[in-house]
Scaffold this active site. Structure first.
Site, short mmCIF file in Angstrom:
data_model
loop_
_atom_site.label_atom_id
_atom_site.label_comp_id
_atom_site.label_asym_id
_atom_site.label_seq_id
_atom_site.Cartn_x
_atom_site.Cartn_y
_atom_site.Cartn_z
N GLU A 85 0.83 -1.22 0.00
CA GLU A 85 0.00 0.00 0.00
C GLU A 85 0.86 1.26 0.00
O GLU A 85 0.53 2.26 0.64
CB GLU A 85 -0.98 -0.03 1.17
CG GLU A 85 -1.99 -1.14 1.00
CD GLU A 85 -3.15 -1.09 1.95
OE1 GLU A 85 -3.39 -0.05 2.57
OE2 GLU A 85 -3.84 -2.12 2.06
C1 LIG Z 1 1.75 -9.78 1.26
C2 LIG Z 1 1.57 -8.91 0.06
C3 LIG Z 1 0.30 -8.57 -0.37
C4 LIG Z 1 0.14 -7.79 -1.51
N1 LIG Z 1 -1.13 -7.55 -1.99
C5 LIG Z 1 -1.28 -6.92 -3.18
C6 LIG Z 1 -2.57 -6.80 -3.80
O1 LIG Z 1 -3.59 -7.23 -3.26
N2 LIG Z 1 -2.66 -6.22 -5.03
C7 LIG Z 1 -1.56 -5.72 -5.67
O2 LIG Z 1 -1.70 -5.19 -6.77
N3 LIG Z 1 -0.32 -5.79 -5.10
C8 LIG Z 1 -0.16 -6.39 -3.89
N4 LIG Z 1 1.09 -6.50 -3.33
C9 LIG Z 1 2.22 -5.86 -3.97
C10 LIG Z 1 2.74 -4.64 -3.19
O3 LIG Z 1 1.83 -3.59 -3.31
C11 LIG Z 1 4.14 -4.34 -3.72
O4 LIG Z 1 5.01 -5.23 -3.07
C12 LIG Z 1 4.56 -2.92 -3.51
O5 LIG Z 1 3.84 -2.09 -4.36
C13 LIG Z 1 6.04 -2.72 -3.78
O6 LIG Z 1 6.39 -3.24 -5.03
P1 LIG Z 1 7.64 -4.23 -5.17
O7 LIG Z 1 7.57 -5.21 -4.08
O8 LIG Z 1 7.70 -4.71 -6.56
O9 LIG Z 1 8.90 -3.32 -4.87
P2 LIG Z 1 9.70 -2.38 -5.87
O10 LIG Z 1 8.80 -1.33 -6.43
O11 LIG Z 1 10.49 -3.19 -6.80
O12 LIG Z 1 10.67 -1.66 -4.84
C14 LIG Z 1 11.77 -2.32 -4.22
C15 LIG Z 1 12.38 -1.33 -3.23
O13 LIG Z 1 12.79 -0.14 -3.92
C16 LIG Z 1 12.15 1.00 -3.35
N5 LIG Z 1 11.85 1.95 -4.42
C17 LIG Z 1 11.13 1.73 -5.55
N6 LIG Z 1 11.05 2.86 -6.27
C18 LIG Z 1 11.74 3.81 -5.59
C19 LIG Z 1 12.03 5.19 -5.81
N7 LIG Z 1 11.58 5.84 -6.88
N8 LIG Z 1 12.76 5.84 -4.89
C20 LIG Z 1 13.21 5.22 -3.78
N9 LIG Z 1 12.97 3.93 -3.52
C21 LIG Z 1 12.24 3.23 -4.41
C22 LIG Z 1 10.88 0.45 -2.70
O14 LIG Z 1 10.43 1.30 -1.67
C23 LIG Z 1 11.39 -0.88 -2.16
O15 LIG Z 1 12.06 -0.66 -0.96
C24 LIG Z 1 1.27 -7.29 -2.19
C25 LIG Z 1 2.55 -7.61 -1.74
C26 LIG Z 1 2.71 -8.42 -0.64
C27 LIG Z 1 4.10 -8.79 -0.22
#
Ligand SMILES: Cc1cc2nc3c(=O)[nH]c(=O)nc-3n(C[C@H](O)[C@H](O)[C@H](O)COP(=O)(O)OP(=O)(O)OC[C@H]3O[C@@H](n4cnc5c(N)ncnc54)[C@H](O)[C@@H]3O)c2cc1C
Length: 496
Positions: A279
């Site tokens: 979120e």
């Molecule tokens: C248990 C669980 C439930 C979930 N439920 C849903 C759901 O119901 N529906 C859905 O659509 N998604 C869901 N998600 C996905 C969740 O919303 C994503 O994990 C989240 O948006 C982050 O994306 P990512 O994990 O790909 O991280 P990434 O975007 O790849 O980021 C990796 C790291 O880099 C950092 N980062 C990224 N961009 C930047 C920037 N510009 N500047 C600085 N730091 C940055 C992030 O903060 C993070 O620390 C779920 C995930 C989990 C683990």
């Protein structure tokens, strides 16, 4: 409820009311915080009656058990544009072409149903487009804003659970002749946890009331509430685990099996960790909040500090900025924030006066940051992060003081003033330390080391461990063998 047509509401709300689960699918393998690379597509069928959906969504909560899913997908670019916008669709999981290809499991949230969903030529009736074509991202952001008010409440509840367990344990566990709660190191944690739990509760109360009143645009406050409570909730769970010692690290089942009190502290910690990621991760929340703070300055004076702006643009910005800042800047210095202002808040009035002074100082510092870094400020995330953290603490201080004052008028909840006072003292120390660090810090040196690290300059530091590369080989071997089960433990591999 918010975006559906009357017909969609009539068709789907009764099903949801009867217990049908729903899900929200935005994330993909290459789409996390940034939706730019979304590859799920929806195209109109030749007869124009259906949208044809193709793609794969990762980590959809409730996905494996949901009846209805809101799916985000790219739709064709409108005429005259080559940008394919993102649109939202209501998809029924019973339709042909919808499959769950994997059920995910996580470090915590063991009760969560979550999976990968694949859509292959799924025929979505045309009328199942949610809101308008191309409005999917806006819809996702608005939906997330609502979610951001729920999560702070979960975090506050988690902190209260930690207090309950620690109160019992810190009183009853005796080491070195006294209950551990009376040893100063543990007492410091207990005091901080209690004040922080009160602050979390106060922030939830304030933001929920602002939302209920319908009179405020609470995007910023909700974002701060999500960011602050998820991080403070994690600290609280971490302290609770430390206070429980070895029993904090032992899991509930094992404690129960050997007849010890099975407080699930390690589960709390595991469950709390994800709150800083989903979120809107903490990093993204800080950027979102900072952008709101800085954008108004950049809109007025951005061209003035932008070396690439034309002379004309600079002159126009100069006039705009002149008119604006001749009033704005002095008023960020002036203001009556000394005694007797806020006297009605009693002993907490001095903290409120600090909030007012620090808010003006923060406004000035934000302006100075823009002048100093210009458009590059967007990339100075550590500086922006400090600005946001100061602002967050100021908001939480305000929430805490308001709540303490209200509770002070009732007799049964005693001591709210003491909790508010401690919280404000801690927050003031953090704020006071962050102001000088805005422009005097090690950010550039740290960034430089990170770049060298990414360029493999410090590979020698990783010698002599079980290489992560070996885990990658292990995963590839497991996939080839058609199994994802763990194989034998790995032998250490020299990593250079
Ligand atoms: C248990 C669980 C439930 C979930 N439920 C849903 C759901 O119901 N529906 C859905 O659509 N998604 C869901 N998600 C996905 C969740 O919303 C994503 O994990 C989240 O948006 C982050 O994306 P990512 O994990 O790909 O991280 P990434 O975007 O790849 O980021 C990796 C790291 O880099 C950092 N980062 C990224 N961009 C930047 C920037 N510009 N500047 C600085 N730091 C940055 C992030 O903060 C993070 O620390 C779920 C995930 C989990 C683990």
């Amino acid at each position: 409820m918010k975006f559906g047509t009357e017909e969609q509401k009539e068709r789907y709300l009764p099903r949801l009311a009867k217990g049908a689960l729903s899900a929200f699918a935005l994330t993909e393998h290459d789409v996390g915080s940034d939706p730019a690379n979304m590859s799920t597509t929806a195209k109109l069928s030749d007869d124009g009656l259906h949208w044809i959906l193709n793609g794969e969504k990762l980590w959809t909560t409730n996905g494996p058990r949901a009846e209805l899913i809101v799916v985000m997908a790219r739709t064709p670019a409108p005429e005259g544009s080559n940008r394919k916008p993102i649109s939202a669709f209501i998809v029924e999981t019973e339709w042909a072409g919808v499959e769950v290809t994997h059920e995910c499991s996580f470090m915590g949230l063991k009760g969560l149903s979550n999976g990968i969903l694949r859509f292959t030529n799924v025929k979505i009736p045309r009328e199942n487009l949610l809101w308008d074509e191309g409005k999917g991202l806006k819809l996702a952001l608005i939906t997330l804003n609502t979610g951001r008010l729920a999560m702070p409440a979960f975090c506050a509840a988690g902190a209260k659970g930690a207090l309950e367990m620690c109160r019992d344990w810190a009183n009853s566990r005796v080491q070195w002749g006294r209950s551990i709660g009376k040893h100063d190191a543990i007492a410091q944690m207990l005091g901080k946890m209690t004040a922080n739990a009160f602050a979390m509760d106060s922030l939830v109360d304030l933001t929920a009331r602002m939302s209920d009143s319908g009179n405020f645009d609470i995007r910023l406050e909700a974002a701060i509430a999500k960011l602050w409570t998820s991080e403070t909730g994690w600290d609280t769970a971490n302290d609770a685990l430390q206070i429980r010692g070895g029993r904090g690290y032992e899991n509930h089942g094992s404690l129960l099996a050997r007849g010890d009190i099975p407080y699930p502290v390690e589960r709390h910690l595991r469950d709390a960790r994800i709150n800083m990621i989903f979120e809107g991760s903490s990093e993204i929340m800080r950027l979102f909040i900072a952008r709101e703070a800085v954008d108004s300055h950049l809109a007025i004076a951005g061209d003035l500090v932008n070396p690439k702006a034309s002379l004309g643009a600079k002159l126009r910005a100069l006039v705009r900025a002149g008119f604006h800042y001749v009033w704005w800047y002095p008023t960020r210095f002036l203001g009556w924030s000394v005694w007797p202002r806020y006297m009605k808040f009693g002993g907490l009035g001095s903290h409120l006066r600090f909030v007012e002074r620090a808010s003006r100082r923060l406004a000035r510092a934000t302006f100075h940051a823009m002048v100093r870094f210009g458009p590059k400020l967007e990339k100075r995330q550590a500086v922006l992060g400090r600005i946001v953290d100061i602002g967050s603490d100021l908001l939480v201080m305000t929430a805490v003081i308001i709540r303490a004052r209200e509770l002070g008028e009732t007799t049964e909840k005693k001591g709210a003033d003491a909790l508010a006072d401690l919280f404000c003292r801690m927050a003031r120390r953090r704020i006071t330390a962050r102001f000088p660090a805005l422009f005097n810090n090690d950010d550039s040196t740290t960034y430089g080391v990170a770049r060298r690290f990414l360029d493999d300059d410090f590979l020698w530091l990783e010698e002599g461990i079980v290489s992560a590369e070996a885990y990658r080989h292990q995963a590839e071997a497991a996939i080839l063998a058609g199994s994802t089960l763990e194989t034998e433990p790995l032998e250490p591999v020299r990593t250079t």
